[in-house]
Design an enzyme around this catalytic site. Structure first.
Site, mmCIF file in Angstrom:
data_model
loop_
_atom_site.group_PDB
_atom_site.id
_atom_site.type_symbol
_atom_site.label_atom_id
_atom_site.label_comp_id
_atom_site.label_asym_id
_atom_site.label_seq_id
_atom_site.Cartn_x
_atom_site.Cartn_y
_atom_site.Cartn_z
ATOM 1 C CG ASN A 237 5.698 27.778 -14.255
ATOM 2 O OD1 ASN A 237 5.904 26.791 -13.582
ATOM 3 N ND2 ASN A 237 5.346 27.704 -15.516
ATOM 4 C CE LYS B 233 9.277 30.195 -11.011
ATOM 5 N NZ LYS B 233 8.331 31.123 -10.373
ATOM 6 C CG ASP B 234 5.559 23.864 -14.345
ATOM 7 O OD1 ASP B 234 6.045 25.002 -14.442
ATOM 8 O OD2 ASP B 234 4.603 23.456 -15.013
ATOM 9 C CE LYS B 235 5.500 15.613 -7.835
ATOM 10 N NZ LYS B 235 4.567 14.725 -7.107
#
Length: 636
Positions: free
Chosen positions: A40, A268-270
């Protein structure tokens, strides 16, 4: 690896490329460095081209996705073999809801970034200017606002709203332009003259006709920007179920900016709720705040002006709040697992997101690039492959296998921006005898992803051998960092170091290797792959690997956990920043609830994968292939 335990992951049918966190960093510099890609925290440079899409993984239904994953990778395929703890693993569901995975960026100053203020900062020049001008809301009639609102909400994307300027002065026109742009983000304006009368025409920035028309008009005048105000507006971006680049593209479209006007410290993550800092050049907090009225799953706040943008990798790390639902472990098992994570940590493997989810692993393409075997590169990307894919991709691959005609194969693709489409376009432009140039049409970050993936497999494999041979203690021949340079430990020095000090190299031309037999293992592995470890420079400069150093074991900080009980599986179990702003109550946990979940929090530095920390707790294979199999069994 213990196969008897199970952890279920929901089949994720709409996410591209697994998780967004594995977008790769820029090409390694010529000097060795500490590895800085982050699950991330690492990202492609926004000044580079936009990464190519993977057409093969968009919008598949659950059955298709599960079928495709039968041919995917498992952890053992990429060298992820060992654990550092000896506690007993247990089952649970990770990311059953995207709100079960919450990420807060830790900025350069070590402060955890939160969205907790939606107010707009006012500087002195802006205040005095505002006092002298009429309110923007006064210059538009209610009917005009209604028409503009419908236009903004895509009800008539290709249309426009024309507002006649009765009192034709520059000041009045400026007020109308400003009122439309601030009250209706996503709309653009221009002044037109018809039959001696002047109109301000508002149109949707996303409308193709409108964009075509505006290209023929002269560039707009620059907006006034006070001298005492920083050139960059920094703000906190809160997003749900959307990756960072998608969010940036949405903001760019509404503000009609190029994406490279934005800067950030990492992606960052989805499939998560994430909070991070963003900076944008010479866009007011007022314009940004107005976007909150029309954005879905995005919220902007904590505005301030500074004189500098953000740079990739400047963050100190990320703070994670993770919920694992339906856990089977006893309270004692959970306590042992989390105590081990807190005191010992986990092996700093590159997570499964790094290696793709299709039947052709990205590291195989990377190996072919490094071997300068360009025919194999093309073959790996374009040949028919096992597993379910979108029908148009299957047709494209079949056409390529049959005719080797890039133009014919390209016609089978409705989306030319996927990796396959970019490569075929390059081959049709430059010919099959100039594959290096044709391959260059794929965006740089996507190309580098392949070779970084190969480096990562080598690192994972060698670290597993290192742990297998020497366990969790520093030994003679290990490497430690002194500044940015690596130093080989003597037997005496090894006595004063722990496993947390040890680093291992990603292969490259500017790193050294351990002096024990693991160092020779690097040479053997690369030789078996047709590569010369003593010559990692490539004919194409972009593909020359300098190498880097990466810590073998990471110990998270700020670790805490609790086992919670709940009855409704649909409710969120984390109180988010947005819910706090809306004064919504925190989730209530029931002592005798029907379901049990482990709620854990921890902070990680850059260059680490949270999924690998969770793997250490649960003692389970985190690959999508394995979890899809387990999840399918669980659903049946």
């Amino acid at each position: 690896m213990a196969e008897s335990e199970t952890m279920s992951l929901p089949v994720q049918t709409g996410d591209k490329r697994g998780c967004s966190e594995d977008k790769d960093e820029d090409v390694p510099s010529k000097k060795p460095k500490v590895e800085s890609d982050h699950e991330n925290g690492g990202a492609p440079d926004l000044n580079e081209e936009e990464p190519a899409e993977e057409a093969s993984e968009e919008d598949d239904d659950g059955d298709t996705f599960a079928d495709m994953m039968k041919h995917g990778l498992t952890e053992t395929d990429v060298g992820i073999l060992k654990y550092v703890s000896d506690h007993e693993g247990f089952s649970g569901i990770l990311k059953e809801r995207y709100s079960d995975f919450v990420v807060h960026e830790i900025n350069k100053q070590g402060k955890t970034v939160h969205l907790d203020d939606l107010s707009i900062p006012v500087d002195s020049e802006q205040a005095s200017e505002t006092e002298q001008l009429p309110k923007e809301s006064d210059v538009l009639t209610e009917e005009q606002k209604k028409q503009l609102g419908e236009l903004q909400l895509f009800k008539n994307k290709e249309g426009n709203v024309a507002i006649e300027v009765m009192d034709d002065t520059k000041e009045k026109r400026t007020l109308v332009h400003k009122a439309i742009k601030t009250q209706f983000p996503g709309l653009e304006t221009k002044t037109e003259e018809k039959d001696g009368r002047k109109f301000i025409v508002a149109y949707h920035a996303a409308g193709k006709k409108a964009l075509a028309e505006v290209k023929t008009t002269k560039a707009p005048r620059k907006h006034f920007w006070p001298k005492n105000r920083g050139s960059y507006c920094h703000f906190t971006l809160y997003k749900e179920n959307k990756d960072t680049m998608d969010a940036i593209n949405v903001l760019s479209k509404f503000l009609r900016l190029r994406p490279n006007m934005f800067s950030y410290m990492g992606t960052k993550d989805k499939r998560a709720i994430t909070v991070q800092e963003i900076a944008v050049l010479k866009i007011t907090a007022e314009r940004l705040a107005h976007l909150n009225k029309c954005l879905m799953n995005l919220k902007l706040g904590n505005f301030c002006y500074k004189n500098h943008p953000l740079k990739l990798g400047e963050l100190q790390g990320n703070h994670f709040t993770v919920v694992i639902r339906n856990i089977s472990g006893t309270s004692e098992q959970v306590h042992q697992a989390m105590t081990s994570l807190k005191t010992t940590g986990f092996i700093n493997y590159f997570g499964m997101q790094r290696f793709g989810t299709t039947a052709v692993p990205t590291q195989h393409v990377g190996r072919a690039i490094l071997r300068n075997d360009w025919n194999e590169v093309v073959d790996l990307i374009l040949k028919p492959r096992p597993g379910a894919e979108k029908e148009f991709l299957v047709r494209c691959r079949e056409e390529w296998a049959k005719s080797q005609d890039p133009e014919a194969a390209l016609k089978k693709l409705p989306n030319k921006r996927c990796v396959e489409g970019q490569l075929l376009r390059g081959l049709s432009m430059y010919g099959k005898k100039n594959i290096v140039t044709a391959f260059g049409l794929i965006p740089r970050n996507s190309r580098l992803m392949y070779i970084h993936s190969y480096q990562s497999v080598v690192w994972n494999t060698m670290v597993s051998r290192r742990i297998d041979s020497f366990g969790l203690k520093a030994v003679e021949g290990d490497l430690v960092l002194r500044g940015t340079a690596a130093h080989v430990l003597s037997a005496e020095e090894a006595e004063t170091h722990t496993i947390h000090d040890i680093v291992m190299p990603l292969p490259g031309f500017d790193v050294i290797y351990p002096s024990h037999h693991i160092g020779e293992g690097y040479r053997e592995m690369l030789t078996a792959d047709g590569l010369d470890i003593d010559n990692m420079r490539h004919k194409v400069k972009d593909y020359s690997l300098a190498g880097a150093y990466r810590r073998v074991v990471i110990r998270p900080t700020d670790v805490s956990w609790e086992v919670i009980h709940y009855d409704d599986p649909r409710i969120s179990l984390v109180h988010t920043d947005f819910e706090k702003l809306e004064n919504k109550p925190a989730p209530v946990f029931i002592k005798d609830g029907k379901y049990r979940a482990l709620r854990m929090e921890f902070s990680l530095p850059p260059s680490t994968y949270a999924t690998m920390a969770i793997r250490e707790v649960l003692k389970l294979d985190t690959s999508i292939k394995k979890q899809t199999q387990l999840n399918t069994t669980w659903l049946n």
